[in-house]
Design a protein around this motif. Structure first.
Motif, PDB file in Angstrom:
ATOM      1  N   MET A   1      57.174  13.512 -26.418  1.00  0.00           N
ATOM      2  CA  MET A   1      56.973  14.738 -27.186  1.00  0.00           C
ATOM      3  C   MET A   1      58.145  15.703 -27.142  1.00  0.00           C
ATOM      4  O   MET A   1      58.289  16.552 -28.018  1.00  0.00           O
ATOM      5  N   GLY A   2      58.994  15.580 -26.116  1.00  0.00           N
ATOM      6  CA  GLY A   2      60.091  16.515 -25.943  1.00  0.00           C
ATOM      7  C   GLY A   2      59.685  17.704 -25.103  1.00  0.00           C
ATOM      8  O   GLY A   2      58.496  18.008 -24.925  1.00  0.00           O
ATOM      9  N   GLN A   3      60.678  18.402 -24.561  1.00  0.00           N
ATOM     10  CA  GLN A   3      60.391  19.545 -23.708  1.00  0.00           C
ATOM     11  C   GLN A   3      59.941  20.745 -24.534  1.00  0.00           C
ATOM     12  O   GLN A   3      60.213  20.843 -25.720  1.00  0.00           O
ATOM     13  N   GLY A   4      59.248  21.660 -23.877  1.00  0.00           N
ATOM     14  CA  GLY A   4      58.793  22.864 -24.546  1.00  0.00           C
ATOM     15  C   GLY A   4      57.435  23.306 -24.049  1.00  0.00           C
ATOM     16  O   GLY A   4      56.997  22.936 -22.949  1.00  0.00           O
ATOM     17  N   LEU A   5      56.732  24.069 -24.874  1.00  0.00           N
ATOM     18  CA  LEU A   5      55.476  24.693 -24.480  1.00  0.00           C
ATOM     19  C   LEU A   5      54.345  23.674 -24.602  1.00  0.00           C
ATOM     20  O   LEU A   5      53.805  23.451 -25.677  1.00  0.00           O
ATOM     21  N   HIS A   6      53.968  23.070 -23.482  1.00  0.00           N
ATOM     22  CA  HIS A   6      53.007  21.975 -23.487  1.00  0.00           C
ATOM     23  C   HIS A   6      51.586  22.391 -23.156  1.00  0.00           C
ATOM     24  O   HIS A   6      50.642  21.709 -23.567  1.00  0.00           O
ATOM     25  N   ALA A   7      51.392  23.473 -22.407  1.00  0.00           N
ATOM     26  CA  ALA A   7      50.052  23.719 -21.872  1.00  0.00           C
ATOM     27  C   ALA A   7      49.675  25.190 -21.844  1.00  0.00           C
ATOM     28  O   ALA A   7      50.521  26.068 -21.640  1.00  0.00           O
ATOM     29  N   VAL A   8      48.386  25.413 -22.045  1.00  0.00           N
ATOM     30  CA  VAL A   8      47.772  26.735 -21.907  1.00  0.00           C
ATOM     31  C   VAL A   8      46.723  26.643 -20.807  1.00  0.00           C
ATOM     32  O   VAL A   8      45.892  25.723 -20.803  1.00  0.00           O
ATOM     33  N   ALA A   9      46.765  27.577 -19.867  1.00  0.00           N
ATOM     34  CA  ALA A   9      45.793  27.628 -18.771  1.00  0.00           C
ATOM     35  C   ALA A   9      44.843  28.792 -18.993  1.00  0.00           C
ATOM     36  O   ALA A   9      45.267  29.898 -19.334  1.00  0.00           O
ATOM     37  N   CYS A  10      43.560  28.546 -18.804  1.00  0.00           N
ATOM     38  CA  CYS A  10      42.515  29.529 -19.099  1.00  0.00           C
ATOM     39  C   CYS A  10      41.993  30.204 -17.834  1.00  0.00           C
ATOM     40  O   CYS A  10      41.993  29.618 -16.760  1.00  0.00           O
ATOM     41  N   ARG A  11      41.509  31.420 -18.001  1.00  0.00           N
ATOM     42  CA  ARG A  11      40.923  32.185 -16.904  1.00  0.00           C
ATOM     43  C   ARG A  11      39.492  31.737 -16.628  1.00  0.00           C
ATOM     44  O   ARG A  11      38.667  31.672 -17.530  1.00  0.00           O
ATOM     45  N   ILE A  12      39.226  31.450 -15.381  1.00  0.00           N
ATOM     46  CA  ILE A  12      37.871  31.145 -14.933  1.00  0.00           C
ATOM     47  C   ILE A  12      37.684  31.739 -13.540  1.00  0.00           C
ATOM     48  O   ILE A  12      38.657  32.066 -12.857  1.00  0.00           O
ATOM     49  N   ASP A  13      36.431  31.846 -13.115  1.00  0.00           N
ATOM     50  CA  ASP A  13      36.143  32.320 -11.757  1.00  0.00           C
ATOM     51  C   ASP A  13      36.072  31.165 -10.764  1.00  0.00           C
ATOM     52  O   ASP A  13      36.509  31.303  -9.619  1.00  0.00           O
ATOM     53  N   ASP A  14      35.511  30.033 -11.196  1.00  0.00           N
ATOM     54  CA  ASP A  14      35.278  28.913 -10.287  1.00  0.00           C
ATOM     55  C   ASP A  14      35.404  27.612 -11.067  1.00  0.00           C
ATOM     56  O   ASP A  14      34.675  27.400 -12.044  1.00  0.00           O
TER      57      ASP A  14
ATOM     58  N   MET B   1      41.959  24.819 -17.153  1.00  0.00           N
ATOM     59  CA  MET B   1      41.436  26.037 -16.549  1.00  0.00           C
ATOM     60  C   MET B   1      41.979  26.165 -15.131  1.00  0.00           C
ATOM     61  O   MET B   1      42.140  25.170 -14.440  1.00  0.00           O
ATOM     62  N   CYS B   2      42.227  27.403 -14.731  1.00  0.00           N
ATOM     63  CA  CYS B   2      42.859  27.650 -13.429  1.00  0.00           C
ATOM     64  C   CYS B   2      42.105  28.730 -12.666  1.00  0.00           C
ATOM     65  O   CYS B   2      41.967  29.860 -13.140  1.00  0.00           O
ATOM     66  N   GLN B   3      41.625  28.358 -11.493  1.00  0.00           N
ATOM     67  CA  GLN B   3      41.001  29.303 -10.568  1.00  0.00           C
ATOM     68  C   GLN B   3      42.026  29.713  -9.526  1.00  0.00           C
ATOM     69  O   GLN B   3      42.520  28.880  -8.762  1.00  0.00           O
ATOM     70  N   HIS B   4      42.365  30.995  -9.479  1.00  0.00           N
ATOM     71  CA  HIS B   4      43.314  31.500  -8.477  1.00  0.00           C
ATOM     72  C   HIS B   4      42.568  31.856  -7.205  1.00  0.00           C
ATOM     73  O   HIS B   4      41.618  32.646  -7.225  1.00  0.00           O
ATOM     74  N   LYS B   5      42.995  31.288  -6.102  1.00  0.00           N
ATOM     75  CA  LYS B   5      42.371  31.576  -4.816  1.00  0.00           C
ATOM     76  C   LYS B   5      43.189  32.546  -3.974  1.00  0.00           C
ATOM     77  O   LYS B   5      42.697  33.071  -2.967  1.00  0.00           O
ATOM     78  N   THR B   6      44.448  32.761  -4.373  1.00  0.00           N
ATOM     79  CA  THR B   6      45.370  33.595  -3.585  1.00  0.00           C
ATOM     80  C   THR B   6      46.215  34.435  -4.538  1.00  0.00           C
ATOM     81  O   THR B   6      47.440  34.282  -4.596  1.00  0.00           O
ATOM     82  N   ARG B   7      45.593  35.331  -5.275  1.00  0.00           N
ATOM     83  CA  ARG B   7      46.317  36.109  -6.284  1.00  0.00           C
ATOM     84  C   ARG B   7      47.446  36.929  -5.670  1.00  0.00           C
ATOM     85  O   ARG B   7      48.476  37.168  -6.304  1.00  0.00           O
ATOM     86  N   ASP B   8      47.292  37.375  -4.428  1.00  0.00           N
ATOM     87  CA  ASP B   8      48.294  38.233  -3.811  1.00  0.00           C
ATOM     88  C   ASP B   8      49.608  37.507  -3.545  1.00  0.00           C
ATOM     89  O   ASP B   8      50.648  38.156  -3.368  1.00  0.00           O
ATOM     90  N   THR B   9      49.598  36.168  -3.516  1.00  0.00           N
ATOM     91  CA  THR B   9      50.851  35.439  -3.322  1.00  0.00           C
ATOM     92  C   THR B   9      51.430  34.925  -4.640  1.00  0.00           C
ATOM     93  O   THR B   9      52.485  34.287  -4.634  1.00  0.00           O
ATOM     94  N   VAL B  10      50.743  35.197  -5.740  1.00  0.00           N
ATOM     95  CA  VAL B  10      51.259  34.812  -7.063  1.00  0.00           C
ATOM     96  C   VAL B  10      51.767  36.035  -7.818  1.00  0.00           C
ATOM     97  O   VAL B  10      52.890  36.049  -8.325  1.00  0.00           O
ATOM     98  N   TRP B  11      50.933  37.083  -7.878  1.00  0.00           N
ATOM     99  CA  TRP B  11      51.340  38.323  -8.557  1.00  0.00           C
ATOM    100  C   TRP B  11      52.067  39.238  -7.558  1.00  0.00           C
ATOM    101  O   TRP B  11      51.528  40.254  -7.113  1.00  0.00           O
ATOM    102  N   LEU B  12      53.285  38.884  -7.207  1.00  0.00           N
ATOM    103  CA  LEU B  12      54.075  39.691  -6.281  1.00  0.00           C
ATOM    104  C   LEU B  12      54.714  40.859  -7.046  1.00  0.00           C
ATOM    105  O   LEU B  12      55.310  40.651  -8.108  1.00  0.00           O
ATOM    106  N   PRO B  13      54.618  42.089  -6.532  1.00  0.00           N
ATOM    107  CA  PRO B  13      55.111  43.262  -7.269  1.00  0.00           C
ATOM    108  C   PRO B  13      56.565  43.162  -7.693  1.00  0.00           C
ATOM    109  O   PRO B  13      56.933  43.606  -8.782  1.00  0.00           O
ATOM    110  N   GLU B  14      57.406  42.569  -6.854  1.00  0.00           N
ATOM    111  CA  GLU B  14      58.836  42.519  -7.182  1.00  0.00           C
ATOM    112  C   GLU B  14      59.153  41.553  -8.322  1.00  0.00           C
ATOM    113  O   GLU B  14      60.283  41.536  -8.827  1.00  0.00           O
ATOM    114  N   LEU B  15      58.182  40.766  -8.744  1.00  0.00           N
ATOM    115  CA  LEU B  15      58.396  39.844  -9.857  1.00  0.00           C
ATOM    116  C   LEU B  15      57.971  40.414 -11.201  1.00  0.00           C
ATOM    117  O   LEU B  15      58.187  39.774 -12.236  1.00  0.00           O
TER     118      LEU B  15
END
Length: 286
Positions: A78-91, A145-159
């Motif tokens: 398919m070639g490189q580029g925008l391949h995937a969309v991840a959805c918000r879920i709780d579990d 779909m993606c369940q985040h278990k450790t949001r504080d290590t992904v959404w770092l303020p300096e980023l």
């Protein structure tokens, strides 16, 4: 049973050369995370580009393994580029169960983690559980779909600060030979999924405070991005990513400093896929 999918959490570009792609996005004025290494069995790594409510990811294969054979096949076919969309879920597990009860098929339920360098020099862990819609449910690309278990290590303020003033995902765009049917199929994947017809194609509402998905015929997409070769985006996946910025002049200045000739569109400034690892990146005012 209640539909569990709340919106778009993030999306990712699958790229040929991860560090080269990271250099391209840094040149566009984005702040990138340190490279995140996945397990040896996965053989992959990523960089994230974080916004307050969502994010964008660059994903690359470093070492061929059995677990990344599908990723390598996708790149070759398919070639490189925008391949995937991840959805918000709780579990993730509960989402798979609920979707099954609604007649929407899923696959690949599982969990993984990766180390994260932290600002104080220590190392944290980012942990996730994911489950994907089956290919029969997704007319273009991959949607999971993606369940985040450790949001504080992904959404770092300096980023969260970017020289181009990027502050969120504005829209995901895809080309389709059957835009009405594909938009309807995509809309099933979100609890708030709704299709709105426009002059250019169809807009799929994905939820509150969530980027929409725009589905349009090839000629409509070509008219939206005049002079940009759509063939440089991945076949059968997603075509363009709108990024909201708080200052379009600052975004333009980043492109000028990098020597990148942007295309002026009806809504903003578009970067051709040759400068963004196979993605048309369009900066639009927030």
């Amino acid at each position: 049973m209640t539909h569990p999918v709340k919106g778009i959490d993030h999306c990712f570009a699958l790229v040929d050369d991860l560090d080269a792609a990271a250099a391209q996005y840094a040149a566009l004025g984005f702040t990138l995370s340190p490279r995140g290494m996945h397990s040896a069995s996965k053989g992959t790594a990523n960089y994230t580009i974080m916004f307050p409510e969502d994010y964008f990811e660059l994903l690359g294969v470093l070492v061929p393994t059995e677990l990344n054979a599908n990723r390598r096949e996708m790149l070759a076919r398919m070639g490189q580029g925008l391949h995937a969309v991840a959805c918000r879920i709780d579990d993730a597990e509960a989402a798979a169960t609920a979707l099954g009860a609604l007649g929407i098929a899923t696959q690949g339920l599982g969990s993984f983690s990766r180390p994260v360098p932290l600002p104080d020099g220590s190392e944290g862990i980012a942990a996730f559980s994911t489950v994907a819609f089956t290919p029969d449910e997704t007319p273009r690309g991959m949607v999971f779909m993606c369940q985040h278990k450790t949001r504080d290590t992904v959404w770092l303020p300096e980023l969260l600060g970017h020289a181009n003033t990027a502050c969120g995902l504005g829209a995901v765009l895809t080309v389709s030979d059957a835009p009405a049917a594909d938009a309807a199929a995509f809309a099933r994947l979100w609890a708030a999924g709704e299709v709105l017809g426009t002059d250019a194609g169809f807009t799929v509402i994905t939820g509150p405070d969530s980027a929409p998905l725009l589905v349009m015929a090839p000629e409509a997409m070509a008219a939206l991005y005049p002079g940009i070769d759509l063939a440089e985006t991945p076949t059968g996946a997603f075509t363009a990513l709108r990024i909201e910025v708080s200052d379009i002049t600052a975004a333009a200045a980043c492109l000028d400093a990098a020597g990148i000739a942007a295309v002026t569109t009806a809504t903003g400034l578009a970067v051709p896929p040759a400068h963004a690892a196979g993605v048309i990146v369009e900066f639009v005012p927030a």
